[in-house]
Design a protein around this motif. Sequence first.
Motif, PDB file in Angstrom:
ATOM      1  N   ASP A 155      -5.155  19.100  15.932  1.00 23.66           N
ATOM      2  CA  ASP A 155      -6.097  20.234  16.061  1.00 23.66           C
ATOM      3  C   ASP A 155      -5.226  20.467  18.074  1.00 23.66           C
ATOM      4  OD1 ASP A 155      -7.274  21.892  18.057  1.00 23.66           O
ATOM      5  OD2 ASP A 155      -9.456  20.891  17.913  1.00 23.66           O
ATOM      6  N   LEU A 156      -4.730  21.814  17.899  1.00 22.38           N
ATOM      7  CA  LEU A 156      -4.245  22.111  19.600  1.00 22.38           C
ATOM      8  C   LEU A 156      -4.889  23.219  20.592  1.00 22.38           C
ATOM      9  CD1 LEU A 156      -0.620  22.747  18.392  1.00 22.38           C
ATOM     10  CD2 LEU A 156      -1.251  20.678  18.846  1.00 22.38           C
ATOM     11  N   SER A 157      -6.393  22.704  19.629  1.00 22.49           N
ATOM     12  CA  SER A 157      -6.738  23.917  20.357  1.00 22.49           C
ATOM     13  C   SER A 157      -7.676  23.925  22.523  1.00 22.49           C
ATOM     14  CB  SER A 157      -8.193  24.413  19.426  1.00 22.49           C
ATOM     15  OG  SER A 157      -8.891  22.532  19.483  1.00 22.49           O
ATOM     16  N   PRO A 166       1.561  32.502  22.171  1.00 30.15           N
ATOM     17  CA  PRO A 166       0.521  31.764  22.875  1.00 30.15           C
ATOM     18  C   PRO A 166       0.117  30.779  21.901  1.00 30.15           C
ATOM     19  CG  PRO A 166       0.107  33.157  24.281  1.00 30.15           C
ATOM     20  CD  PRO A 166       1.028  33.363  23.828  1.00 30.15           C
ATOM     21  N   THR A 167       0.039  32.540  20.891  1.00 33.88           N
ATOM     22  CA  THR A 167      -1.655  32.823  19.883  1.00 33.88           C
ATOM     23  C   THR A 167      -0.554  32.361  18.305  1.00 33.88           C
ATOM     24  OG1 THR A 167      -1.673  34.405  19.654  1.00 33.88           O
ATOM     25  CG2 THR A 167      -3.138  33.368  20.554  1.00 33.88           C
ATOM     26  N   GLY A 168       0.505  32.303  18.712  1.00 34.39           N
ATOM     27  CA  GLY A 168       1.397  32.278  17.456  1.00 34.39           C
ATOM     28  C   GLY A 168       1.277  30.662  16.515  1.00 34.39           C
ATOM     29  N   PRO A 169       2.447  30.563  15.495  1.00 38.80           N
ATOM     30  CA  PRO A 169       2.474  29.438  15.444  1.00 38.80           C
ATOM     31  C   PRO A 169       3.290  28.196  16.025  1.00 38.80           C
ATOM     32  CG  PRO A 169       4.074  30.712  14.342  1.00 38.80           C
ATOM     33  CD  PRO A 169       3.455  31.485  15.063  1.00 38.80           C
ATOM     34  N   MET A 180      -7.211  26.230  17.460  1.00 38.31           N
ATOM     35  CA  MET A 180      -5.436  26.133  16.434  1.00 38.31           C
ATOM     36  C   MET A 180      -5.757  25.111  16.337  1.00 38.31           C
ATOM     37  SD  MET A 180      -1.854  26.212  16.895  1.00 38.31           S
ATOM     38  CE  MET A 180      -1.646  27.470  18.070  1.00 38.31           C
ATOM     39  N   GLU A 181      -5.992  24.547  14.725  1.00 41.63           N
ATOM     40  CA  GLU A 181      -5.461  23.584  13.658  1.00 41.63           C
ATOM     41  C   GLU A 181      -4.217  23.729  13.127  1.00 41.63           C
ATOM     42  OE1 GLU A 181      -7.457  21.116   9.748  1.00 41.63           O
ATOM     43  OE2 GLU A 181      -8.155  20.305  11.964  1.00 41.63           O
ATOM     44  N   VAL A 210       0.442  15.540  22.219  1.00 45.04           N
ATOM     45  CA  VAL A 210      -1.117  15.265  22.075  1.00 45.04           C
ATOM     46  C   VAL A 210      -1.635  14.124  21.500  1.00 45.04           C
ATOM     47  CG1 VAL A 210      -2.468  17.691  21.676  1.00 45.04           C
ATOM     48  CG2 VAL A 210      -1.193  16.972  19.885  1.00 45.04           C
ATOM     49  N   PRO A 211      -1.938  13.533  21.010  1.00 46.68           N
ATOM     50  CA  PRO A 211      -2.226  11.716  19.879  1.00 46.68           C
ATOM     51  C   PRO A 211      -1.353  12.103  18.482  1.00 46.68           C
ATOM     52  CG  PRO A 211      -4.334  12.024  20.876  1.00 46.68           C
ATOM     53  CD  PRO A 211      -3.035  13.883  21.195  1.00 46.68           C
ATOM     54  N   GLY A 212      -0.978  11.314  18.477  1.00 47.17           N
ATOM     55  CA  GLY A 212      -0.266  11.332  17.359  1.00 47.17           C
ATOM     56  C   GLY A 212       1.031  12.725  16.939  1.00 47.17           C
ATOM     57  N   ALA A 213       1.352  13.444  17.740  1.00 47.13           N
ATOM     58  CA  ALA A 213       2.170  14.696  17.842  1.00 47.13           C
ATOM     59  C   ALA A 213       2.664  15.208  19.045  1.00 47.13           C
ATOM     60  CB  ALA A 213       1.616  15.431  16.715  1.00 47.13           C
ATOM     61  N   ILE A 214       3.257  16.080  18.367  1.00 46.01           N
ATOM     62  CA  ILE A 214       4.354  16.659  20.318  1.00 46.01           C
ATOM     63  C   ILE A 214       4.558  18.640  19.142  1.00 46.01           C
ATOM     64  CG2 ILE A 214       6.369  16.875  21.238  1.00 46.01           C
ATOM     65  CD1 ILE A 214       5.693  14.383  20.654  1.00 46.01           C
ATOM     66  N   GLY A 215       3.645  19.003  19.864  1.00 48.83           N
ATOM     67  CA  GLY A 215       3.990  20.608  19.506  1.00 48.83           C
ATOM     68  C   GLY A 215       4.755  21.410  20.429  1.00 48.83           C
ATOM     69  N   VAL A 216       5.239  22.393  20.024  1.00 47.31           N
ATOM     70  CA  VAL A 216       6.776  22.937  20.283  1.00 47.31           C
ATOM     71  C   VAL A 216       5.873  24.663  19.889  1.00 47.31           C
ATOM     72  CG1 VAL A 216       8.716  23.816  20.369  1.00 47.31           C
ATOM     73  CG2 VAL A 216       8.300  21.270  20.817  1.00 47.31           C
ATOM     74  N   ARG A 217       6.128  25.514  21.181  1.00 45.41           N
ATOM     75  CA  ARG A 217       6.220  27.270  20.289  1.00 45.41           C
ATOM     76  C   ARG A 217       6.771  27.131  21.494  1.00 45.41           C
ATOM     77  NH1 ARG A 217      -0.672  27.291  23.277  1.00 45.41           N
ATOM     78  NH2 ARG A 217      -0.258  27.873  25.453  1.00 45.41           N
ATOM     79  N   ASP A 218       6.663  29.140  21.349  1.00 40.44           N
ATOM     80  CA  ASP A 218       6.954  30.485  21.886  1.00 40.44           C
ATOM     81  C   ASP A 218       6.007  30.516  22.692  1.00 40.44           C
ATOM     82  OD1 ASP A 218       8.228  32.689  22.899  1.00 40.44           O
ATOM     83  OD2 ASP A 218       8.526  33.520  20.453  1.00 40.44           O
ATOM     84  N   SER A 219       6.793  30.534  24.372  1.00 41.02           N
ATOM     85  CA  SER A 219       5.485  30.777  25.255  1.00 41.02           C
ATOM     86  C   SER A 219       5.084  32.494  25.452  1.00 41.02           C
ATOM     87  CB  SER A 219       6.453  30.666  26.575  1.00 41.02           C
ATOM     88  OG  SER A 219       7.618  31.208  26.818  1.00 41.02           O
ATOM     89  N   LYS A 220       5.905  33.142  24.404  1.00 39.68           N
ATOM     90  CA  LYS A 220       5.590  34.653  24.443  1.00 39.68           C
ATOM     91  C   LYS A 220       4.565  35.148  24.103  1.00 39.68           C
ATOM     92  CE  LYS A 220       9.953  36.018  23.382  1.00 39.68           C
ATOM     93  NZ  LYS A 220      10.482  35.140  23.227  1.00 39.68           N
TER      94      LYS A 220
END
Length: 75
Positions: free
Chosen positions: A11-13, A48-51, A1-2, A36-46
């Motif tokens: 790229d969060l894949s 995981p393939t969502g935004p 996922m980008e 990840v390099p240069g960023a922090i990603g946050v997502r809903d654990s329920k």
Amino acid sequence: METQKIGFRVDLSQANWFKSSRSGPNCDNCVEVAFVPGAIGVRDSKNPTGPALLFTPEEWDAFVGGAKDGEFDLH
């Protein structure tokens, strides 16, 4: 996922996502975080393939600092 944030793409894949150590094993309302390099990603654990939300390291530090200082506590 980008994922894209204004000004950069991430790229969060291959990201290694984790939940807070304070999340219980049966907790269904958690978020996951990936550094990840240069960023922090946050997502809903329920979902995981969502935004995912992206934050710069400076934004993340400001958020964590505010949480530690009680800026987001309900009064």
